[in-house]
Design an enzyme around this catalytic site. Sequence first.
Site, PDB file in Angstrom:
ATOM      1  CD  GLU A  28       2.334  34.109  92.542  1.00 33.36           C
ATOM      2  OE1 GLU A  28       3.268  34.726  93.085  1.00 33.36           O
ATOM      3  OE2 GLU A  28       1.639  33.271  93.133  1.00 33.36           O
ATOM      4  CE1 TYR A  44       7.282  34.342  81.716  1.00 33.49           C
ATOM      5  CE2 TYR A  44       6.118  36.153  82.766  1.00 33.49           C
ATOM      6  CZ  TYR A  44       7.229  35.346  82.667  1.00 33.49           C
ATOM      7  OH  TYR A  44       8.290  35.530  83.527  1.00 33.49           O
TER       8      TYR A  44
HETATM    9  C1  LIG Z   1      10.354  40.580  80.522  1.00 33.07           C
HETATM   10  C2  LIG Z   1      11.777  40.303  80.003  1.00 33.07           C
HETATM   11  C3  LIG Z   1      12.355  39.102  80.748  1.00 33.07           C
HETATM   12  C4  LIG Z   1      11.687  39.995  78.495  1.00 33.07           C
HETATM   13  O1  LIG Z   1      13.009  39.632  78.049  1.00 33.07           O
HETATM   14  P1  LIG Z   1      13.428  39.703  76.508  1.00 33.07           P
HETATM   15  O2  LIG Z   1      14.641  38.841  76.335  1.00 33.07           O
HETATM   16  O3  LIG Z   1      13.533  41.113  76.081  1.00 33.07           O
HETATM   17  O4  LIG Z   1      12.171  39.040  75.779  1.00 33.07           O
HETATM   18  P2  LIG Z   1      12.176  38.371  74.323  1.00 33.07           P
HETATM   19  O5  LIG Z   1      13.082  39.144  73.403  1.00 33.07           O
HETATM   20  O6  LIG Z   1      12.428  36.910  74.433  1.00 33.07           O
HETATM   21  O7  LIG Z   1      10.669  38.660  73.891  1.00 33.07           O
HETATM   22  C5  LIG Z   1       9.801  37.618  73.526  1.00 33.07           C
HETATM   23  C6  LIG Z   1       8.412  38.214  73.313  1.00 33.07           C
HETATM   24  O8  LIG Z   1       7.923  38.793  74.511  1.00 33.07           O
HETATM   25  C7  LIG Z   1       7.151  39.977  74.210  1.00 33.07           C
HETATM   26  N1  LIG Z   1       7.865  41.156  74.742  1.00 33.07           N
HETATM   27  C8  LIG Z   1       9.111  41.225  75.251  1.00 33.07           C
HETATM   28  N2  LIG Z   1       9.398  42.472  75.648  1.00 33.07           N
HETATM   29  C9  LIG Z   1       8.316  43.216  75.388  1.00 33.07           C
HETATM   30  C10 LIG Z   1       7.989  44.586  75.581  1.00 33.07           C
HETATM   31  N3  LIG Z   1       8.881  45.447  76.120  1.00 33.07           N
HETATM   32  N4  LIG Z   1       6.755  44.993  75.221  1.00 33.07           N
HETATM   33  C11 LIG Z   1       5.870  44.156  74.680  1.00 33.07           C
HETATM   34  N5  LIG Z   1       6.115  42.833  74.451  1.00 33.07           N
HETATM   35  C12 LIG Z   1       7.317  42.378  74.818  1.00 33.07           C
HETATM   36  C13 LIG Z   1       7.087  40.030  72.711  1.00 33.07           C
HETATM   37  O9  LIG Z   1       5.983  39.247  72.296  1.00 33.07           O
HETATM   38  C14 LIG Z   1       8.385  39.358  72.325  1.00 33.07           C
HETATM   39  O10 LIG Z   1       8.388  38.842  71.016  1.00 33.07           O
HETATM   40  P3  LIG Z   1       8.875  39.820  69.800  1.00 33.07           P
HETATM   41  O11 LIG Z   1      10.165  40.468  70.223  1.00 33.07           O
HETATM   42  O12 LIG Z   1       9.024  38.864  68.662  1.00 33.07           O
HETATM   43  O13 LIG Z   1       7.769  40.823  69.642  1.00 33.07           O
HETATM   44  C15 LIG Z   1      12.704  41.560  80.197  1.00 33.07           C
HETATM   45  O14 LIG Z   1      12.024  42.695  79.672  1.00 33.07           O
HETATM   46  C16 LIG Z   1      13.085  41.819  81.636  1.00 33.07           C
HETATM   47  O15 LIG Z   1      14.080  41.280  82.140  1.00 33.07           O
HETATM   48  N6  LIG Z   1      12.288  42.665  82.323  1.00 33.07           N
HETATM   49  C17 LIG Z   1      12.543  43.006  83.731  1.00 33.07           C
HETATM   50  C18 LIG Z   1      12.316  41.817  84.652  1.00 33.07           C
HETATM   51  C19 LIG Z   1      10.945  41.199  84.495  1.00 33.07           C
HETATM   52  O16 LIG Z   1       9.936  41.872  84.349  1.00 33.07           O
HETATM   53  N7  LIG Z   1      10.923  39.849  84.538  1.00 33.07           N
HETATM   54  C20 LIG Z   1       9.689  39.057  84.450  1.00 33.07           C
HETATM   55  C21 LIG Z   1       9.037  39.026  85.793  1.00 33.07           C
HETATM   56  S1  LIG Z   1       7.699  37.858  85.838  1.00 33.07           S
END
Ligand SMILES: CC(C)(COP(=O)(O)OP(=O)(O)OC[C@H]1O[C@@H](n2cnc3c(N)ncnc32)[C@H](O)[C@@H]1OP(=O)(O)O)[C@@H](O)C(=O)NCCC(=O)NCCS
Length: 153
Positions: free
Chosen positions: A104, A116
């Site tokens: 979710e 995702y």
């Molecule tokens: C969401 C979260 C876990 C992503 O972590 P991350 O390590 O930065 O993600 P990744 O580098 O593996 O990104 C993989 C893909 O996700 C998407 N993505 C990640 N961050 C993004 C952003 N800020 N905006 C748009 N797309 C994004 C992109 O498609 C990205 O691929 P790309 O970098 O080649 O474009 C991180 O932003 C976070 O911890 N956020 C706060 C907590 C949260 O929201 N957790 C999820 C709750 S369900």
Amino acid sequence: MTLEPVGADQAAILAKLHAASFDQPWTAADIAGLLDGPGGYGLAARDEAGAAVGFILARAIAGEAEILTLAVAPSHRRQGVARALVEAAAGVAASLAAESLFLEVAADNAAAIGLYRAAGFAEVGRRRGYYAKAADAAIDALVMRLDLNRTPA
Ligand SMILES: CC(C)(COP(=O)(O)OP(=O)(O)OC[C@H]1O[C@@H](n2cnc3c(N)ncnc32)[C@H](O)[C@@H]1OP(=O)(O)O)[C@@H](O)C(=O)NCCC(=O)NCCS
């Protein structure tokens, strides 16, 4: 970056990572309880110095798995850490005989939804007003699902 299983003994470190990523942080006891609960498992991503920079908690029971939380340290975002954690958690779920991996996510969390979708999850439902953001505001939750039986592209 390396990924490794993480247990309840690491819960305090995971709680710090969680608090840096969410407005409503989970306590170390919350996290330990999930890791020690039925079907619970966790994976941590570590930097070269061995410090945890991200983690995922999930649960696999009776053929279905669920991502419970996922957080990456702000300093380590957009480097593929979350993508690696999600893929590894999906692999563990499949090895535990789960056929689907659910989660979710708040409908306004564009970063997570982008992640995702890129990992192959599809939206399968919506819970109206699931996340209370403030007294007078609530955000829908999207329910997303990854088919663990899919043939790799
Ligand atoms: C969401 C979260 C876990 C992503 O972590 P991350 O390590 O930065 O993600 P990744 O580098 O593996 O990104 C993989 C893909 O996700 C998407 N993505 C990640 N961050 C993004 C952003 N800020 N905006 C748009 N797309 C994004 C992109 O498609 C990205 O691929 P790309 O970098 O080649 O474009 C991180 O932003 C976070 O911890 N956020 C706060 C907590 C949260 O929201 N957790 C999820 C709750 S369900």
